[in-house]
Design an enzyme around this catalytic site. Structure first.
Site, PDB file in Angstrom:
ATOM      1  N   SER A   1      27.186  35.795  28.597  1.00  0.00           N
ATOM      2  CA  SER A   1      28.389  36.364  28.013  1.00  0.00           C
ATOM      3  C   SER A   1      29.505  36.387  29.033  1.00  0.00           C
ATOM      4  O   SER A   1      29.293  36.641  30.211  1.00  0.00           O
ATOM      5  CB  SER A   1      28.102  37.778  27.531  1.00  0.00           C
ATOM      6  OG  SER A   1      29.301  38.361  27.113  1.00  0.00           O
ATOM      7  N   ASP A   2      30.674  36.109  28.525  1.00  0.00           N
ATOM      8  CA  ASP A   2      31.868  36.281  29.303  1.00  0.00           C
ATOM      9  C   ASP A   2      32.072  37.775  29.477  1.00  0.00           C
ATOM     10  O   ASP A   2      31.575  38.564  28.693  1.00  0.00           O
ATOM     11  CB  ASP A   2      33.020  35.693  28.481  1.00  0.00           C
ATOM     12  CG  ASP A   2      34.057  35.083  29.364  1.00  0.00           C
ATOM     13  OD1 ASP A   2      33.909  35.203  30.580  1.00  0.00           O
ATOM     14  OD2 ASP A   2      35.000  34.489  28.820  1.00  0.00           O
TER      15      ASP A   2
END
Lengths: 930, 292
Positions: A389-390
């Site tokens: 995930s960013d």
């Protein structure tokens, strides 16, 4: 908050299979969006591109650059030279994506996977009719109808899937929109506006706030230029750009501006160093597109299933063909028989069922703000084992927010939730009054007018992220900031700049009796502290001594250690006698004191995690999904956020933490002991794929910080190399998928050998025995006992025997026998239908007893069962029974003949599951668990 | 990702398959070692033995519930079928073509009749009793030997001119052939509810032969009736020696060298001959062509 939040998360699945990169769109496309649109580069190019950029233009001096590109920074290129280079390099545009035409997409849906088998069945049916027709003009149309039905099934499911997919892709904004259109360029010594496509290497371009940077440029001169690199990195934090060479890495250095990023403020002049596909974004585009050639897991599974079914269907068909021929059936009839068996073995409804259930899931996900671009992606999510995930906007709210305050020698916590309505720190202190005044006044951010009805947190603000945070913070706590500013009129101001590292403004006070001016200042805490000689404690100014300075340091370090951006605040009331009403403040000469100020407090800002994230992370964890954070942010901030959302859990340590705790050098720590790891982009650059694998395997909690876009891909590929060491385990499936381990792509097949054997050789056999029991029952009760039936076929089927004797000596005409046969067929069908109910129920679980699962939790199953019974009833009784299908009405009791067998199926499966639960790992478990 | 995208060459696949067939490292054949194969085979043998036992039990139970004398249901046997002797079938149904002057062309036909009637010889009918009541022969009890019911005699001589006893050639030679019409047996079937014996009625199929003189037929036994004392039939177990009553029809005015269609119907209250699906229910239709 310059960004408006989009409510839709898009899940990219075409590109990255195991990895779900969610990202918050902001109207512009993030680089991931390219994957779909640009898909043409070849494999070998990808490897090259994946290496970090070997760009050295940022290291060169202006002179060297002029020589290298044959240009002049004052005069620019000559038009003729520019035209030459343009002819050589091509236009400054990204190669258009090779769009698959709609027809091709549609046809792909039509012939992909299962459809081809159905088409083959349909064609075989028509061929069979053709053969029959050529022999006998009055041949029945049964085969034609069957073929038409098969074709319709394929066509409808194809249209359905195509429509679903087209609908989703339409929502995705086009990539081309992010490309700048015009550029201000200096050519032949004069400025002119040209289409951005015509830029060439060596062109001198000017950019100003609001422009998109028209190519990769080396900054030659800059005036307060800040850029938003979010289209490239996903981090929307403004970054300043100057002509200084500040970092080895071209992506980090300040003197390079990138194609497609936005200049937020200031102006700059730069030299074009790369155009079109050779720019960073162009490379990423082609790089990212290379990742997307994989089949989705569900596609692989269905293909596997088709192979098994086709194999079984064809072999059974051929076996029966041989049997039929050796029983002296005519060859044509045997061929039709063969086709019949193949078609019967192909689950025609599966395709439609898969499509429908996938789109239902997609719909449900859309309700939860998750857009599924590709239907098959739904299942892919089910086999997700790692989520990369960013950080910004995905895990965090994507806005700076005040997290902590420090005044009166104490750290207070602020509410960082989405609406911030619960500020609980002590606001009675006089220090807070002063601090709040500074926060309010020393701030250039303003609400955009006309938003009175909008909640504070949603109001649009003009100003940078930190100032926005402070503005909203003070608005929430004290109300009308703008009014307050009006009452404390601003007389002078020095905006923040990177050399001063502070911001200062001078105000009249709102107290009409107090004629003094108030000087307020904020900035980097250490710089602010330098300028102070006193500190305010409980509203009283006290000299700044060693102990208070130490207290400040501790607080500063602590807040910094939380990954927060810390700002210091101080003020000074200017003495009335020295600075009367009319005093001409001059910010150039600084004719006012900027030292011996009074330190008031610290505020720390952070982009706080979304409140739903920790729960989501825990859920993913418990489902066996590894959550990895990948960010371009600073490691300390990254780690702090990771801790607060649970990506690094409370009690796990990194190698560095262990080293610190044991007070030994990092090298001496056993890396295996550390559960968590924070990997810096620079470290990652040095790593070989093997080392990366090691990191991914050995640590369960990983944060990648300071990563470049290329590295994001390297990480993703690293993850895809991992085969998670988890298998499907205990279930409570059906209702809550989150309790189920992610499917292991290679080991947990949709259809494995055990399932195939169990279906065909156990349940299948049981079902056919049950069905034959019903068949024999019908015959026996009508006169033909089983013993009589054996070897009766050739006489039975002889049209010339119209007085065939049954077990009771009765004589039957051919038609009477035929009709009895249809009753037999119908009874057989009904028996299968009844047993299918048992079959459906036993397949609710693989391991748990039905009693553990409960029969009535999934109500939809019962709808299915009831509709199945209704269909059977209609086939048998409806429309005076359907002659074409040879269905007849049945005596009521024949509907129940197979019930005991249905119970046997269920008991057998319960036994199977019981032994699997009792003896895990045993021979039984290995052979009977599917 | 690379691992998933691997494309195998044909030889690799063959190698893998060979490895699957026989894996020398683990001693596995087709994915299992020999002992594992034995185990799984034993399991399947056991499983199927149990399943067969279960099925046998189910069939046994089924047989146990079934009445040995009377079928539970006669859904399809509401009305008896009718058959013809000699029965020679062509493309579509019965078709008896022969040449009067070529005795090989009808030898087989008469032979069929002789064979058929051999079951009606006095010797074959020895076990049966003589009946002459012309009433339904209702038997509630099993008074015949071996716990059976009596059956009435039907001997070939009752067919008189068509018995094959007086005219060995059944009239084929003279172009006035005999045909024997048999009504199918149905357990407990009563042709009529009012003591009217069922009667055979043969005609030219009307629509095709409007211009013909009506068919002249001699029926044996006289009137072409099946005497009621042959009914009802009590089934094979109760009446092991039962033989169907017959009616012979001798066609007297068949036009020569012409294909005609004759239909013989059973006229009785409980016999229907108008089922569109079943051409043999209550009637029999056949083509006849006598050449000269």
């Amino acid at each position: 908050m310059g960004k408006k939040k989009s409510e839709v998360y898009s899940v990219e699945v075409n590109g990255i299979k195991d990895i779900e990169t969610t990202d918050e769109g902001d109207g512009k496309e993030k680089y991931r969006g390219l994957k779909n649109h640009l898909g043409y580069k070849k494999e070998h190019q990808k490897e090259e591109l994946k290496k970090e950029l070997d760009l050295d233009d940022h290291k060169l001096s202006t002179k060297e650059l002029e020589d290298k590109y044959g240009t002049n920074i004052i005069q620019g290129l000559t038009s003729t030279k520019a035209a030459e280079i343009l002819a050589q390099d091509g236009p400054n545009a990204l190669s258009p994506p090779k769009e698959t035409s709609e027809i091709i997409k549609f046809l792909k849906q039509m012939v992909g996977g299962f459809s081809i088998l159905l088409w083959a069945g349909a064609v075989l049916c028509w061929i069979a009719y053709g053969i029959q027709f050529s022999k006998d003009k009055s041949a029945s149309l049964d085969n034609v109808f069957l073929g038409v039905v098969l074709a319709l099934v394929v066509i409808f499911t194809g249209i359905f899937a195509y429509y679903q997919e087209a609908k989703s892709t339409n929502i995705i904004a086009s990539f081309s929109k992010m490309i700048p259109r015009q550029a201000l360029v200096i050519r032949d010594g004069e400025k002119r506006e040209i289409p951005a496509e015509q830029l060439v290497v060596g062109d001198i371009v000017e950019i100003k706030g609001g422009d998109q940077i028209p190519a990769d440029i080396r900054i030659l001169a800059s005036h307060g230029c800040k850029v938003d690199n979010s289209s490239l990195t996903g981090e929307s934090e403004p970054q300043s750009r100057s002509c200084d060479f500040t970092h080895e890495n071209p992506l980090e250095t300040k003197n390079i501006g990138f194609y497609s990023t936005t200049c937020l403020e200031g102006t700059a002049t730069g030299m074009v160093i790369n155009t079109g596909d050779r720019t960073i974004i162009g490379r990423i585009a082609s790089l990212a597109s290379g990742v997307g050639n994989e089949k989705t897991p569900i596609a692989i599974e269905i293909e596997h299933f088709v192979h098994i079914v086709a194999g079984v269907a064809v072999s059974i068909g051929v076996i029966f063909f041989i049997i039929a021929v050796s029983m002296k059936y005519p060859v044509l009839e045997s061929v039709i028989f063969l086709i019949g068996i193949i078609v019967a073995n192909v689950p025609e409804g599966l395709l439609a069922a898969v499509t429908v259930s996938l789109s239902l899931t997609a719909k449900r996900m859309a309700k939860k703000n998750c857009l599924v671009k590709n239907l098959e992606a739904v299942e892919t999510l089910g086999s997700t084992s790692i989520i990369c995930s960013d950080k910004t906007g995905t895990l965090t709210q994507n806005r700076m927010t005040v997290a902590h305050l420090w005044f009166d020698n104490q750290i207070y916590q602020a509410d960082t939730s989405e609406d911030q309505n619960a500020q609980i720190f002590d606001q009675s202190s006089a220090t807070w009054a002063s601090l709040s005044k500074i926060v309010t006044l020393c701030n250039r951010a303003e609400f955009r007018p006309g938003q009175e009805s909008v909640p504070i947190m949603k109001k649009i603000v003009v100003g940078d992220a930190s100032e926005t945070a402070l503005l909203k913070f003070s608005e929430v706590i004290m109300g009308d900031v703008m009014e307050r500013r009006k009452r404390n009129r601003k007389v002078a101001e020095i905006p923040f700049n990177s050399t001063n590292k502070f911001q200062l403004s001078i105000h009249e006070t709102e107290d009409p009796d107090d004629k003094r001016f108030l000087l307020v200042m904020k900035g980097a805490p250490e710089r602010i502290l330098e300028k102070c000689s006193t500190i305010m404690i409980h509203g009283q100014e006290q000299p700044l001594d060693e102990s208070t300075a130490a207290a400040f340091q501790t607080a500063y370090m602590e807040l910094g250690g939380l990954g927060e951006r810390v700002l210091g605040f101080c003020h000074l009331y200017l003495p009335e006698d020295e600075f009367p009403d009319t005093y001409p403040f001059d910010v150039e000469t600084m004719n006012f004191p900027t030292s011996d100020l009074c330190f008031v407090g610290l505020l720390s800002l952070i982009d706080p995690p979304r409140s739903t994230v920790p729960d989501a992370v825990t859920k993913c964890r418990s489902a066996g999904i590894k959550v990895i954070m990948v960010t371009g942010d600073h490691p300390i901030t990254a780690k702090a956020i990771a801790r607060s959302v649970g990506i690094i859990s409370a009690n796990s340590e990194t190698v560095e933490d262990i080293a610190k705790r044991l007070n030994v050098p990092v090298e001496q720590v056993n890396k295996r002991e550390a559960k968590a790891a924070v990997v810096n982009g620079m470290e990652l650059k040095e790593m070989s794929p093997e080392q990366l694998d090691e990191v991914l395997i050995n640590h369960t909690e990983i944060v990648f910080a300071r990563t470049s876009p290329q590295q994001k891909l390297i990480i993703v590929e690293g993850c895809q190399r991992q085969i998670p060491s988890i298998a499907l385990a205990y279930e409570k499936a059906e209702s809550d998928i989150m309790n189920r381990k992610p499917r292991h792509k290679k080991k947990d097949r949709l259809v494995n050998q055990q399932l195939a054997l169990y279906s065909y050789l156990h349940i299948g056999i049981l079902q056919s025995l049950g069905a034959f029991l019903a068949y024999f029952t019908v015959y026996a009760e009508q006169g033909f006992k089983p013993a009589r039936l054996i070897f009766l076929r050739s006489e039975w089927e002889d049209d010339n025997i119209n007085d065939l004797e049954d077990s009771y000596g009765q004589e039957w005409t051919r038609y009477q026998r035929k009709y009895l046969e249809w009753i037999g067929y119908t009874a057989f069908f009904v028996a299968i239908m009844v047993q299918q109910i048992a079959d459906l129920i036993i397949r609710k679980t693989r391991r748990n007893s039905i009693f553990q699962q409960g029969l009535f939790r999934n109500k939809v199953v019962w709808v299915g069962i009831v509709s199945q019974i209704i269909i059977a009833l209609i086939l048998s009784f409806g429309f005076g029974s359907i002659a074409a299908l040879n269905f007849t009405t049945l005596r009521v009791q024949y509907w129940f003949v197979a019930v005991p067998y249905a119970i046997v199926i269920w008991l057998y499966d319960e036994l199977r599951k019981l032994l699997i639960r009792r003896y895990p790992g045993s021979w039984w478990d290995k052979n009977m668990y599917y | 990702m690379a691992a998933l995208q691997e494309k195998k060459t044909c030889s690799q696949r063959m190698e893998e398959f060979r490895h699957y067939c026989w894996n020398p490292d683990t001693g596995q054949m087709l994915g299992r070692t020999l002992s594992k194969w034995v185990w799984i085979s034993l399991y399947y043998v056991a499983f199927y033995v149990v399943m067969s036992g279960l099925f046998a039990l189910a069939i046994y139970t089924l047989m146990w519930t079934i009445d040995p004398y009377t079928p539970d249901y006669q859904d399809q046997l509401k009305s008896p079928g009718v058959t013809l002797r000699p029965d020679v079938y062509g493309e579509r149904g019965l078709q008896i073509f022969y040449n009067v002057s070529d005795n090989t062309s009808w030898k087989d036909l008469t032979q069929t009749l002789h064979t058929f009637l051999s079951a009606y010889s006095p010797e074959a009918q020895e076990e049966n009793i003589n009946c002459s009541s012309g009433q339904y022969f209702i038997q509630k009890e099993f008074h015949a030997p071996n716990h059976t019911k009596f059956s009435c005699k039907f001997t070939a001589d009752m067919l008189q001119n068509c018995s094959g006893l007086t005219d060995h050639n059944f009239g084929f030679e003279e172009g006035k052939p005999c045909f024997i019409i048999k009504m199918n047996r149905i357990v407990n079937f009563l042709p009529s509810n009012n003591n009217t014996a069922p009667r055979v009625d043969c005609t030219f199929l009307e629509k095709d032969h409007k211009d013909f003189k009506p068919l002249e037929v001699d029926y044996y036994p006289s009137n072409g009736t099946f005497s009621l004392h042959y009914f009802p039939y009590y089934g094979k177990k109760a009446q092991p020696h039962y033989s169907n009553p017959l009616v012979a029809a001798k066609f007297l005015n068949i036009p020569k060298n012409k294909e005609v269609i004759i239909v013989c119907k059973i006229i009785a209250e409980n016999v229907s001959f108008d089922n569109p699906h079943d051409p043999y229910e209550g009637k029999v239709e056949f083509k006849l062509k006598i050449q000269k």
